[in-house]
Enzyme design. Structure first.
Site, PDB file in Angstrom:
ATOM      1  N   ASP A 112      -1.064 -11.995  67.140  1.00  0.00           N
ATOM      2  CA  ASP A 112      -1.098 -11.330  65.942  1.00  0.00           C
ATOM      3  C   ASP A 112      -0.445  -9.914  66.129  1.00  0.00           C
ATOM      4  O   ASP A 112      -0.593  -9.155  66.781  1.00  0.00           O
ATOM      5  CB  ASP A 112      -2.466 -11.013  65.585  1.00  0.00           C
ATOM      6  CG  ASP A 112      -3.055 -12.513  65.154  1.00  0.00           C
ATOM      7  OD1 ASP A 112      -2.583 -13.394  65.045  1.00  0.00           O
ATOM      8  OD2 ASP A 112      -4.323 -12.562  65.180  1.00  0.00           O
ATOM      9  N   ASP A 130      -0.166 -17.529  60.280  1.00  0.00           N
ATOM     10  CA  ASP A 130      -1.181 -17.312  59.215  1.00  0.00           C
ATOM     11  C   ASP A 130      -0.960 -17.054  57.893  1.00  0.00           C
ATOM     12  O   ASP A 130      -1.311 -17.530  56.963  1.00  0.00           O
ATOM     13  CB  ASP A 130      -1.887 -15.889  59.777  1.00  0.00           C
ATOM     14  CG  ASP A 130      -2.695 -15.857  60.933  1.00  0.00           C
ATOM     15  OD1 ASP A 130      -2.885 -17.252  61.697  1.00  0.00           O
ATOM     16  OD2 ASP A 130      -2.974 -15.070  61.615  1.00  0.00           O
TER      17      ASP A 130
END
Length: 164
Positions: A112, A130
């Protein structure tokens, strides 16, 4: 089918950006983009959204396989239809799901790197996969509302034809 191409593009962009982050930044390094509001960082997530169910790798792998198979099955079922929004939404979810699946399957964690700060609150760090999953799900919900409107309109038209 164009929608599989969309999923592939999402997957490639996701994997490319994760590779750049993983190879060019040190873990937890911060690169301000818009002051402290938007920051690029290198973070690893062993859980789901917001870090929930941390270290449940096999659970996520099994669930993702089921979701991917269901999306592919449903995309095949609706192909050739006039609706373009739903298959586009499913393609975004498919590409994102496969992107995060590959990370979990190979590394046991997801890279991330997109971080947003709102004053003292930091929104959970996320990635391109995401983002595409969230946008895809939002479009699926929008399509459901639009479909309900189309159904009501169709029923109203059928009702007015019967009274004429």
């Amino acid at each position: 089918m164009i929608y599989y191409l969309i999923a592939l593009i999402v997957f490639l962009i996701d994997q490319g950006t994760k590779y750049i982050i993983a190879t060019k930044l040190q873990l937890n390094e911060l690169v301000p983009v818009i002051g402290n509001f938007f920051v690029i960082t290198s973070h690893r997530n062993r859980g789901a959204a917001f870090g929930i169910l941390e270290n449940q790798r096999w659970f996520f792998i099994v669930i993702t396989v089921i979701v991917v198979l269901a999306i592919v099955w449903y995309m095949q079922k609706i192909k050739g239809g006039k609706n373009r929004l739903l298959p586009t939404a499913l393609a975004l979810v498919l590409g994102g799901a496969i992107g995060n699946f590959l990370d979990r399957a190979l590394n046991g964690e997801v890279v991330d790197f997109l971080m947003f700060n709102f004053g003292s609150y930091t929104f959970p760090i996320f990635n391109i996969a995401d983002s595409c999953i969230v946008v895809g799900v939002a479009l699926i919900v929008l399509d459901s509302f639009l479909d309900m409107g189309r159904q009501k309109k169709k029923e109203a038209e059928a009702g007015s034809e019967q009274t004429s």
